[in-house]
Design an enzyme around this catalytic site. Structure first.
Site: not given
Ligand SMILES: Cc1cc2nc3c(=O)[nH]c(=O)nc-3n(C[C@H](O)[C@H](O)[C@H](O)COP(=O)(O)O)c2cc1C
Ligand SMILES: CCCCC(=O)C(=O)O
Length: 369
Positions: A112, A135, A161, A238, A262
């Site tokens: 990330s 991002y 993303t 993504k 997401h």
């Molecule tokens: C705590 C957390 C932080 C995340 N941070 C990001 C991120 O920084 N960038 C991003 O593209 N997606 C982020 N996501 C989304 C994940 O990349 C992903 O799309 C999602 O968690 C997939 O679903 P799942 O948790 O059910 O496996 C985040 C998800 C979670 C749970």
């Molecule tokens: C500003 C942090 C964003 C992280 C993210 O993508 C998420 O929490 O789903």
């Protein structure tokens, strides 16, 4: 940190239970939570319950090969790690531990933009391919600098993303007044850029406030050319959920797509990612690999997504559960378990390699209205 002797995780949800016992309530809510009513979070899981498998018999399954190829890299498993922010929220090793776990499992790790360890330290711990997720920051020079840094560290693709022009309304984080503590920061960004993420406020998420300040919501397809000019790395988009956007992505030269909502954290009411997969795969027509994330909680889920046309699946929350439960060993444990379950499903469905995990292997029923 190791797993307690008494716990021998048999499923990914066993890691979830261990993690839940170890994490602060607001951190737990940040990880598990989604946008608004969390109906898309629930939909992601429910979709796998509508899958029936079509087993073939009397096939030699003495060896079930989960190996695959993705953007020129060989992988031992098609189960990889989705980008999630701030791994030090759950374990002091942060993304360095995650990278070690990914290396042990032979899995892809998408880092990330909000990683809490530097991309150089993560790369030094990695053993397989790393992709860097971005991002679109308002400060384009910061974005350009990060792209160069990621390439120099050895990242093999840029993942943009595209589903977060603003952060989803996450009621749990707002109620908790969730903010980052002083010990955790976005290690690859100028501290001034993420200062707002550290300022708690009643009734609001500091991460959401930060995202409004930092992320440029005016970006369009035409801006992808700017990214292309700054990097020769493959570009992965993504957060694609429709055939229309998949076709545009291909027309704009995307090298891979990730079907994702997401993890239900952005648009509440978006379809389950598994339900969107077939539409995207059809629109892409083989022009580039399609990956999927969202609700994958084991090898049978991975099997279903692969059969419906995904080249690989990514785990978000389960990797954080593994990291919280056991550092690098916990991450490797989660990935190995999902991969073993996948191989098991391949054996029992008579599909000894991933090429044979095709559309004839599953039926995905539509949800009754
Ligand atoms: C705590 C957390 C932080 C995340 N941070 C990001 C991120 O920084 N960038 C991003 O593209 N997606 C982020 N996501 C989304 C994940 O990349 C992903 O799309 C999602 O968690 C997939 O679903 P799942 O948790 O059910 O496996 C985040 C998800 C979670 C749970
Ligand atoms: C500003 C942090 C964003 C992280 C993210 O993508 C998420 O929490 O789903």
């Amino acid at each position: 940190m190791t797993l307690p002797q008494t716990v021998a995780p048999a499923t990914l949800h066993d890691y979830e239970q261990v993690a839940r016992g170890r994490l602060d309530g607001a951190v737990w809510d940040f990880i598990e939570g989604g946008a608004e009513s969390e109906r898309t979070v629930a939909a992601n899981r429910r979709a796998y319950g509508r899958v029936s498998l079509r087993p073939r018999v009397l096939v030699d399954v003495s060896v079930c090969d989960t190996g695959t190829e993705l953007l020129g890299a060989r992988l031992r498993t098609p189960v990889g790690i989705a980008p999630t922010a701030y791994h030090q929220l759950v374990h002091p090793d942060g993304e360095v531990g995650t990278a070690r776990g990914a290396a042990a499992a032979g899995a892809l790790f998408v880092v990330s933009i909000y990683a809490s360890r530097t991309v150089e330290d993560i790369a030094a711990a990695a053993g397989g391919p790393l992709w860097m997720q971005l991002y679109w920051l308002r400060r384009r020079e910061a974005l350009a600098a990060l792209i160069s840094r990621a390439a120099a560290a050895g990242c093999r693709a840029i993942v943009l993303t595209v589903d977060a022009p603003r952060l989803g309304r996450r009621h749990r984080d707002a109620r908790n007044g969730f903010a980052l503590g002083p010990g955790i920061r976005a290690a690859n960004l100028d501290p001034a850029l993420t200062a707002a993420a550290h300022v708690p406020g009643a009734g609001r998420s500091a991460l959401a406030t930060h995202a409004v300040e930092a992320v440029d919501p005016s970006v369009t397809w035409a801006d992808l050319a700017w990214l292309r000019e700054r990097s020769d790395l493959p570009l992965v988009l993504k957060g694609i959920l429709t055939g229309e956007d998949a076709a545009l992505a291909v027309a704009h030269g995307a090298d891979a797509l990730i079907v994702s909502n997401h993890g239900g954290r952005q648009l509440d009411g978006a379809p389950a990612s598994l339900d969107a997969l077939a539409e995207v795969v059809a629109a892409v027509g083989g022009a580039c690999p399609v990956l999927l994330d969202g609700g994958v909680r084991g090898g049978t889920d991975a099997f279903a997504a692969l059969a419906l046309g995904a080249r690989a699946v990514l785990l978000g929350r389960p990797v954080l559960w593994g990291l919280a439960a056991g550092g690098a060993a916990g991450v490797a444990g989660v990935l190995d378990l999902a991969t073993e379950e996948l191989a098991h499903t391949m054996a029992l469905t008579g599909r000894p390699d991933l090429a044979s995990v095709d559309a004839s292997a599953v039926v995905l029923r539509t949800e009754a209205r």
